[in-house]
Design a protein around this motif. Sequence first.
Motif, PDB file in Angstrom:
ATOM      1  N   VAL A  84       0.812  -1.221   0.000  1.00 42.51           N
ATOM      2  CA  VAL A  84       0.000   0.000   0.000  1.00 42.51           C
ATOM      3  C   VAL A  84       0.847   1.274   0.000  1.00 42.51           C
ATOM      4  O   VAL A  84       0.307   2.369   0.035  1.00 42.51           O
ATOM      5  N   GLU A  85       2.174   1.139  -0.034  1.00 43.14           N
ATOM      6  CA  GLU A  85       3.072   2.300   0.018  1.00 43.14           C
ATOM      7  C   GLU A  85       3.853   2.435  -1.273  1.00 43.14           C
ATOM      8  O   GLU A  85       4.106   1.458  -1.969  1.00 43.14           O
ATOM      9  N   ASP A  86       4.234   3.658  -1.567  1.00 42.92           N
ATOM     10  CA  ASP A  86       5.186   3.910  -2.636  1.00 42.92           C
ATOM     11  C   ASP A  86       6.161   4.965  -2.151  1.00 42.92           C
ATOM     12  O   ASP A  86       5.947   5.605  -1.124  1.00 42.92           O
ATOM     13  N   LEU A  87       7.249   5.123  -2.882  1.00 49.30           N
ATOM     14  CA  LEU A  87       8.276   6.084  -2.502  1.00 49.30           C
ATOM     15  C   LEU A  87       8.736   6.820  -3.758  1.00 49.30           C
ATOM     16  O   LEU A  87       9.709   6.438  -4.389  1.00 49.30           O
ATOM     17  N   PRO A  88       8.005   7.860  -4.153  1.00 50.31           N
ATOM     18  CA  PRO A  88       8.453   8.637  -5.314  1.00 50.31           C
ATOM     19  C   PRO A  88       9.818   9.271  -5.022  1.00 50.31           C
ATOM     20  O   PRO A  88      10.036   9.808  -3.939  1.00 50.31           O
ATOM     21  N   TYR A  89      10.725   9.172  -5.985  1.00 48.95           N
ATOM     22  CA  TYR A  89      12.073   9.734  -5.811  1.00 48.95           C
ATOM     23  C   TYR A  89      12.663  10.045  -7.175  1.00 48.95           C
ATOM     24  O   TYR A  89      12.132   9.629  -8.201  1.00 48.95           O
ATOM     25  N   ARG A  90      13.750  10.782  -7.148  1.00 48.74           N
ATOM     26  CA  ARG A  90      14.512  11.059  -8.362  1.00 48.74           C
ATOM     27  C   ARG A  90      15.760  10.186  -8.347  1.00 48.74           C
ATOM     28  O   ARG A  90      16.381   9.989  -7.299  1.00 48.74           O
ATOM     29  N   ALA A  91      16.120   9.680  -9.521  1.00 53.97           N
ATOM     30  CA  ALA A  91      17.336   8.887  -9.639  1.00 53.97           C
ATOM     31  C   ALA A  91      18.514   9.726  -9.155  1.00 53.97           C
ATOM     32  O   ALA A  91      18.718  10.850  -9.611  1.00 53.97           O
ATOM     33  N   GLY A  92      19.268   9.190  -8.201  1.00 57.20           N
ATOM     34  CA  GLY A  92      20.410   9.885  -7.610  1.00 57.20           C
ATOM     35  C   GLY A  92      20.208  10.172  -6.135  1.00 57.20           C
ATOM     36  O   GLY A  92      21.175  10.422  -5.415  1.00 57.20           O
ATOM     37  N   PRO A 106      13.609   5.216 -10.793  1.00 59.35           N
ATOM     38  CA  PRO A 106      12.149   5.098 -10.712  1.00 59.35           C
ATOM     39  C   PRO A 106      11.567   4.230 -11.833  1.00 59.35           C
ATOM     40  O   PRO A 106      10.602   3.499 -11.614  1.00 59.35           O
ATOM     41  N   ALA A 107      12.180   4.260 -13.007  1.00 58.51           N
ATOM     42  CA  ALA A 107      11.692   3.472 -14.141  1.00 58.51           C
ATOM     43  C   ALA A 107      11.901   1.972 -13.951  1.00 58.51           C
ATOM     44  O   ALA A 107      11.326   1.168 -14.691  1.00 58.51           O
ATOM     45  N   GLY A 121      10.910   0.044 -11.535  1.00 59.75           N
ATOM     46  CA  GLY A 121       9.810  -0.666 -10.898  1.00 59.75           C
ATOM     47  C   GLY A 121       9.767  -0.444  -9.398  1.00 59.75           C
ATOM     48  O   GLY A 121      10.351   0.502  -8.876  1.00 59.75           O
ATOM     49  N   LYS A 122       9.091  -1.333  -8.699  1.00 60.69           N
ATOM     50  CA  LYS A 122       8.791  -1.133  -7.280  1.00 60.69           C
ATOM     51  C   LYS A 122       9.951  -1.442  -6.339  1.00 60.69           C
ATOM     52  O   LYS A 122      10.003  -0.908  -5.239  1.00 60.69           O
ATOM     53  N   LEU A 123      10.870  -2.336  -6.701  1.00 62.81           N
ATOM     54  CA  LEU A 123      11.961  -2.669  -5.791  1.00 62.81           C
ATOM     55  C   LEU A 123      12.970  -1.523  -5.734  1.00 62.81           C
ATOM     56  O   LEU A 123      13.298  -0.920  -6.752  1.00 62.81           O
ATOM     57  N   LEU A 124      13.443  -1.242  -4.530  1.00 59.66           N
ATOM     58  CA  LEU A 124      14.499  -0.248  -4.333  1.00 59.66           C
ATOM     59  C   LEU A 124      15.817  -1.003  -4.195  1.00 59.66           C
ATOM     60  O   LEU A 124      15.909  -1.966  -3.436  1.00 59.66           O
ATOM     61  N   GLU A 125      16.827  -0.564  -4.920  1.00 55.16           N
ATOM     62  CA  GLU A 125      18.125  -1.241  -4.903  1.00 55.16           C
ATOM     63  C   GLU A 125      19.188  -0.317  -4.337  1.00 55.16           C
ATOM     64  O   GLU A 125      19.288   0.842  -4.743  1.00 55.16           O
ATOM     65  N   VAL A 126      19.973  -0.824  -3.407  1.00 58.93           N
ATOM     66  CA  VAL A 126      21.142  -0.108  -2.898  1.00 58.93           C
ATOM     67  C   VAL A 126      22.359  -1.015  -3.058  1.00 58.93           C
ATOM     68  O   VAL A 126      22.232  -2.242  -3.076  1.00 58.93           O
ATOM     69  N   HIS A 127      23.532  -0.401  -3.202  1.00 61.62           N
ATOM     70  CA  HIS A 127      24.791  -1.135  -3.271  1.00 61.62           C
ATOM     71  C   HIS A 127      25.571  -0.824  -2.003  1.00 61.62           C
ATOM     72  O   HIS A 127      25.915   0.331  -1.758  1.00 61.62           O
ATOM     73  N   ALA A 128      25.827  -1.846  -1.208  1.00 60.68           N
ATOM     74  CA  ALA A 128      26.496  -1.669   0.085  1.00 60.68           C
ATOM     75  C   ALA A 128      27.874  -2.312   0.042  1.00 60.68           C
ATOM     76  O   ALA A 128      28.004  -3.487  -0.298  1.00 60.68           O
ATOM     77  N   ARG A 129      28.886  -1.522   0.387  1.00 62.30           N
ATOM     78  CA  ARG A 129      30.245  -2.055   0.519  1.00 62.30           C
ATOM     79  C   ARG A 129      30.457  -2.436   1.978  1.00 62.30           C
ATOM     80  O   ARG A 129      30.119  -1.681   2.884  1.00 62.30           O
ATOM     81  N   ARG A 130      31.026  -3.617   2.196  1.00 64.97           N
ATOM     82  CA  ARG A 130      31.322  -4.053   3.565  1.00 64.97           C
ATOM     83  C   ARG A 130      32.365  -3.104   4.152  1.00 64.97           C
ATOM     84  O   ARG A 130      33.489  -3.018   3.680  1.00 64.97           O
ATOM     85  N   ALA A 131      31.954  -2.390   5.204  1.00 62.50           N
ATOM     86  CA  ALA A 131      32.858  -1.432   5.851  1.00 62.50           C
ATOM     87  C   ALA A 131      33.463  -2.009   7.126  1.00 62.50           C
ATOM     88  O   ALA A 131      34.531  -1.577   7.543  1.00 62.50           O
ATOM     89  N   SER A 132      32.768  -2.950   7.751  1.00 62.33           N
ATOM     90  CA  SER A 132      33.280  -3.560   8.981  1.00 62.33           C
ATOM     91  C   SER A 132      32.623  -4.921   9.159  1.00 62.33           C
ATOM     92  O   SER A 132      31.626  -5.235   8.516  1.00 62.33           O
ATOM     93  N   ALA A 133      33.165  -5.699  10.069  1.00 63.80           N
ATOM     94  CA  ALA A 133      32.588  -7.012  10.351  1.00 63.80           C
ATOM     95  C   ALA A 133      31.420  -6.902  11.324  1.00 63.80           C
ATOM     96  O   ALA A 133      30.481  -7.692  11.275  1.00 63.80           O
ATOM     97  N   ARG A 155      24.544   5.236 -11.634  1.00 64.06           N
ATOM     98  CA  ARG A 155      23.867   4.110 -12.285  1.00 64.06           C
ATOM     99  C   ARG A 155      22.364   4.386 -12.356  1.00 64.06           C
ATOM    100  O   ARG A 155      21.732   4.166 -13.382  1.00 64.06           O
ATOM    101  N   ALA A 156      21.783   4.854 -11.248  1.00 64.01           N
ATOM    102  CA  ALA A 156      20.353   5.158 -11.229  1.00 64.01           C
ATOM    103  C   ALA A 156      20.017   6.227 -12.269  1.00 64.01           C
ATOM    104  O   ALA A 156      19.030   6.102 -13.015  1.00 64.01           O
ATOM    105  N   MET A 157      20.840   7.270 -12.340  1.00 66.94           N
ATOM    106  CA  MET A 157      20.602   8.334 -13.314  1.00 66.94           C
ATOM    107  C   MET A 157      20.707   7.801 -14.740  1.00 66.94           C
ATOM    108  O   MET A 157      19.871   8.119 -15.594  1.00 66.94           O
TER     109      MET A 157
END
Length: 193
Positions: A36-44, A65-66, A68-80, A129-131
């Motif tokens: 039931v939720e969405d998150l309008p945003y701009r690429a970047g 935004p183009a 689809g519904k899944l939000l993707e983030v890229h996470a670099r391992r910074a610590s254990a 990448r998003a842009m």
Amino acid sequence: MRPALEVEVKSLPSRIERMELLAADVMAVFLRLPAVEDLPYRAGQYLDFILSGGRRRSFSLASAPADGKLLEVHARRASASGFTGQLFDTMRVGTLLRIEGPLGQFWFRGDSPRHAVMIGGGTGYAPLRAMLRQLLASGDRRPLTLYWGARTAQDLYEHDWLESIAAARRGFDYRPVLSEPGAGAKPWTGRTG
């Protein structure tokens, strides 16, 4: 000049839908919001993960935004032991996380047809990448150069995809740059520095 997109910053639950190891120390995390939720945003733009004690960890959205519904983030391992260590070691598909966003003023200003230059290093490539994905989806044909800096060739986790875009899309120039070119398995003949 067109007005900025009016976005509402929201605090929402999200569930890890999928996780993909992109490089030895970089994980793509795909988040699903409640139906039931969405998150309008701009690429970047970026979002914050809200952790216990009110702590926050910020990650740029790698999806457009183009996409689809899944939000993707890229996470670099910074610590254990910190948040990224948990992402790699203990969090699984189905883990519930609280996010807040969209945040930030970093997005592609499309008002000018002039040649655009994007520069990012490591996972700082994610908002670029998003842009790029949004520009491709919208059919934007302006000239565009992307510089992506990394330590080794293995850290350029979408190198083949970017090369395929450069080969197929006139006016797109992809320029990878390595700071430790000798550390990779294959010899590097591209830019260094």
